[in-house]
Design a protein around this motif. Structure first.
Motif, PDB file in Angstrom:
ATOM      1  N   LYS A 136       1.306  -5.036   1.634  1.00  0.00           N
ATOM      2  CA  LYS A 136       0.940  -3.787   0.980  1.00  0.00           C
ATOM      3  C   LYS A 136       1.912  -2.704   1.401  1.00  0.00           C
ATOM      4  CE  LYS A 136      -2.928  -1.704   2.130  1.00  0.00           C
ATOM      5  NZ  LYS A 136      -4.388  -1.388   2.175  1.00  0.00           N
ATOM      6  N   ASN A 138       2.898   1.337   1.059  1.00  0.00           N
ATOM      7  CA  ASN A 138       2.494   2.700   0.734  1.00  0.00           C
ATOM      8  C   ASN A 138       3.737   3.477   0.322  1.00  0.00           C
ATOM      9  OD1 ASN A 138       1.844   5.530   0.957  1.00  0.00           O
ATOM     10  ND2 ASN A 138      -0.026   4.906   2.037  1.00  0.00           N
ATOM     11  N   GLN A 140       3.954   6.548  -0.435  1.00  0.00           N
ATOM     12  CA  GLN A 140       3.970   7.938   0.013  1.00  0.00           C
ATOM     13  C   GLN A 140       4.658   8.094   1.367  1.00  0.00           C
ATOM     14  OE1 GLN A 140       2.708  10.257  -2.158  1.00  0.00           O
ATOM     15  NE2 GLN A 140       2.481   8.462  -3.485  1.00  0.00           N
ATOM     16  N   ASP A 141       4.283   7.225   2.311  1.00  0.00           N
ATOM     17  CA  ASP A 141       4.881   7.354   3.645  1.00  0.00           C
ATOM     18  C   ASP A 141       5.775   6.171   4.022  1.00  0.00           C
ATOM     19  OD1 ASP A 141       1.704   6.513   5.254  1.00  0.00           O
ATOM     20  OD2 ASP A 141       3.111   5.299   4.098  1.00  0.00           O
ATOM     21  N   SER A 143       4.951   3.151   4.719  1.00  0.00           N
ATOM     22  CA  SER A 143       4.365   2.169   5.627  1.00  0.00           C
ATOM     23  C   SER A 143       4.162   0.834   4.919  1.00  0.00           C
ATOM     24  CB  SER A 143       3.035   2.690   6.173  1.00  0.00           C
ATOM     25  OG  SER A 143       2.119   2.916   5.121  1.00  0.00           O
ATOM     26  N   PHE A 219       0.714   4.985  -5.902  1.00  0.00           N
ATOM     27  CA  PHE A 219       0.907   5.365  -4.504  1.00  0.00           C
ATOM     28  C   PHE A 219       0.938   4.151  -3.575  1.00  0.00           C
ATOM     29  CE2 PHE A 219      -3.581   4.694  -4.346  1.00  0.00           C
ATOM     30  CZ  PHE A 219      -3.900   4.483  -3.016  1.00  0.00           C
ATOM     31  N   GLU A 220       0.510   2.981  -4.062  1.00  0.00           N
ATOM     32  CA  GLU A 220       0.559   1.770  -3.271  1.00  0.00           C
ATOM     33  C   GLU A 220       0.891   0.584  -4.163  1.00  0.00           C
ATOM     34  OE1 GLU A 220      -2.378   2.023   0.639  1.00  0.00           O
ATOM     35  OE2 GLU A 220      -3.016   0.924  -1.139  1.00  0.00           O
TER      36      GLU A 220
END
Length: 701
Positions: A136, A138, A140-141, A143, A219-220
């Motif tokens: 998975k 992310n 946005q950041d 990760s 976003f993911e």
């Protein structure tokens, strides 16, 4: 062998669970398959009731079910049954009502659907249940979470090397992998593709990307890698087994995703009676006219998802002969395309005793699914057109109208909305539906004034192909589409008098006949009607049925004209200002005090619709952040901007309204408006109707 034993044996060999029950709910018989499934002996079963098997059933709901079956003879639905051990399982039920020698019973035939429900639940929860080979990201950041099995699959030990931008180097089709990832992250499109690795010997890795959105932004990304090397190798060997397949008794079809027949066994031509030249050009839709493109796409998606799907079906030969078959449809990916390889076995002998029942079930299932698809499509289409904004209001007088809406909305009571044109009757109808128990079903809107007289019956109740000239196909009527939902009949006063009896039948009996149809259709529809005309006067004129009026006027709601709720004018004007400023690309933020005073001084004979059009015109004409009064702002004087005069009818309308304000709405009799105007009361009523003045309006200054 006795006749009773023969019948019992026939029921025991059926591939379905079967039980019989009396009106009290007592079970009097269960076939072998049913006894095995619930875990009771036949001697134990006859001591039970339906309430022991289906714990959600109450004596009241069972009696309603019994009465419905007694009336309609049959029904189909899904239920949850309880075993002797206390475990539950899901079933699809087909129930029929029987009466023989004064003995009344219900026969229930059931099909276990627990497995399909489990797999659906498993797929919906794949991220929490099946973490194998998963990751998975992310967006946005940045990760990244990776499962141990995914690391092991590629021999990677750190997350940085597992980022999709770096993983593409492991596959021969780097561009395809890169483009797929871009499509998922930027456009929110899922990906499910098998890529070949660069290593020697190469492997085939199924790559699944699922975007997770917040609003319209991704976003993911959830990803799954699956090693399908062995499966892919087996698929490449299909050509080696072609001769074996051609000699098989079972029918083998190989279809592309578009429905094109790519390969087939010799038994297909021999059994169905088609020539090979015909089969070489055929599609699934030509060989089976019962298959629609929508069904095929959904079926193919299920095959890709589950890899293998088993089902029973009815095939049709070239000469029209139909026979039952068992189908195992398998998904394969061969030479770059998705393939459905279906192995079909003739089960006529096994189905001889219950073929009629099977065909009836399939026909009911097909028609039910088709109608649900049409309803769902129409619901989505309509939902995009309904104004989602709340009704703008702060006046106490209009709060009373909204209180009426809130009071009657949760019920199924028929509502009649009256009021002048432009007051927002359609918004009230939407509010009634959105706050009802039917809000998850469609709100179907019909404007009776815009439909040609010769087409309104077909539009409301539907027709069969050939029912009249121009009826080239079946048409589903608006009442059918609104089943279990709400229908809004706007301008009900315009409905032809000869059609009003049919509408009355729907309201009273919940049933109607299609044009050209042979059977009565039953629906459960809530009716909301609206009109700007006085139906009482139309009854006197003979253009509207009195019994229909009283059936519609169960809960009347009078929609107040804008001049009767002047406190709402500033709010509405600001709402329309923001709406049309955004559309026109202008920067208006507020209305000037002079503009608001000018709007409050105007009577708005065209109500909210006139106010909206007025603000839209002002936004086009003016500029700035504050909307100032200008030439666009109308007045109640005889002259507008010293150049435009009020029409004679507008002057008459304003004068009559002022007189009615003076007489507190009284029209006839001593001290009434007719006496003040020195007119005959009937003549004044006719004039008010023509000018759109409601006599029961509470006029305000």
């Amino acid at each position: 062998m006795e006749i009773g034993l023969v019948k019992e044996w026939l029921l025991d060999v059926l591939p379905y669970e079967v039980f019989w029950a009396t009106e009290s709910g007592k079970l009097v018989y269960g076939n072998l398959k049913f006894c095995e499934r619930v875990g009771y002996k036949s001697s134990e079963l006859t001591k039970l009731t339906i309430f022991d098997i289906n714990t959600t059933v109450t004596p009241e709901s069972w009696q309603m079910h019994w009465d419905g079956l007694k009336k309609n003879k049959q029904d189909s639905f899904q239920a949850i049954h309880k075993k002797k051990t206390g475990a539950f399982y899901e079933v699809e039920v087909f129930a029929q009502f029987f009466s023989n020698n004064r003995k009344e019973m219900v026969c229930a035939i059931m099909n276990d659907i627990s497995s399909s429900s489990f797999y659906k639940s498993l797929i919906n929860n794949v991220e929490s249940i099946a973490k194998v080979g998963g990751w998975k990201l992310n967006l946005q950041d940045g990760s990244l979470i990776v499962t141990k099995e995914a690391f092991s699959m590629f021999g990677i030990h750190n997350k940085e090397a597992f980022h999709p931008s770096k993983m593409l180097q492991y596959f021969k089709d780097e561009a395809g992998f890169r483009n797929g990832f871009i499509q998922t992250t930027r456009k929110g499109l899922p990906l499910d593709v098998v890529f070949e690795t660069k290593e020697t010997p190469s492997r085939f890795i199924r790559t699944i990307l699922k975007p997770i959105l917040k609003g319209d932004k991704v976003f993911e990304v959830i990803g799954v890698y699956q090693d399908v090397t062995e499966q892919t190798k087996k698929e490449t060997k299909l050509n080696f087994f072609k001769n074996v397949i051609d000699n098989a008794e079972d029918l083998v079809f190989v279809y592309s995703r578009s429905g094109k027949l790519l390969e087939y066994s010799n038994s297909v031509a021999n059994t169905l009676g088609y020539s090979k030249s015909k089969l070489n050009q055929a599609t699934i839709f030509e060989l089976d006219t019962g298959v629609t493109k929508e069904w095929w796409e959904a079926h193919f998606a299920e095959i890709i998802e589950k890899r293998s799907v088993q089902m029973e079906w009815i095939l049709t030969k070239k000469d029209g002969t139909r026979f039952p078959v068992d189908i195992v449809a398998n998904y394969m990916h061969y030479e770059g395309q998705d393939i459905n390889c279906a192995v079909v076995r003739d089960i006529t002998k096994r189905k001889e005793r219950d073929l009629k029942l099977y065909q009836a079930l399939e026909e009911i299932k097909f028609l039910k699914n088709r109608l649900e698809d049409e309803n769902e499509y129409l619901k989505e289409e309509i939902s995009g057109k309904i104004n989602a904004n709340n009704i703008v209001c702060k006046s106490d007088v209009y709060e009373k109208v909204l209180a009426q809406v809130k009071l009657v909305a949760p019920t199924d009571t028929t509502v009649l909305i009256t009021g002048e044109s432009g007051t927002g009757k359609e918004l009230l109808a939407s509010a009634l539906h959105d706050n009802s128990l039917r809000k998850n079903r469609p709100l179907i809107k019909v404007n009776c004034a815009t439909l040609p007289k010769e087409l309104i019956e077909s539009e409301l109740f539907g027709h069969k192909k050939g029912a009249f000239t121009g009826a080239v196909a079946d048409k589903v009527g608006k009442f059918t589409l609104a089943d279990e939902g709400t229908i809004f009949l706007d301008e009900i006063g315009e409905m032809p008098i000869d059609l009003q009896a049919k509408l009355l039948r729907v309201l009273q009996e919940g049933e109607f006949d299609e044009l050209g149809g042979t059977k009565t259709i039953k629906v459960n529809v809530r009716v909301i009607a609206a009109t700007n005309r006085r139906l009482e006067d139309m009854i006197k004129e003979g253009s509207f049925r009195e019994d229909l009026y009283y059936r519609l006027n169960v809960f009347p709601i009078y929609n107040i004209p804008l001049r009767g709720r002047k406190e709402d004018i500033p709010l509405l004007a600001q709402f329309f200002l923001e709406k049309y400023s955004a559309k026109a690309g202008k920067s208006f933020k507020r209305l000037s005090k002079k503009t608001i005073n000018g709007l409050l001084a105007y009577d708005f004979p065209g109500n909210i619709r006139e106010l909206e059009n007025l603000i839209e015109r002002a936004v086009i004409l003016e500029n700035g952040t504050t909307l100032h009064a200008g030439s666009w702002l109308p007045t109640n004087n005889n002259m507008v901007n010293n150049t435009n005069f009020l029409t004679f009818e507008a002057v008459q309308r304003q004068h009559i309204i002022k007189i009615l304000q003076h007489t507190n709405g009284k029209v006839s009799g001593r001290g009434g408006a007719a006496e003040v105007l020195q007119m005959n009361a009937k003549t004044l009523f006719a004039k008010m109707k023509k000018l759109g003045i409601e006599k029961h309006t509470t006029f305000t200054g």
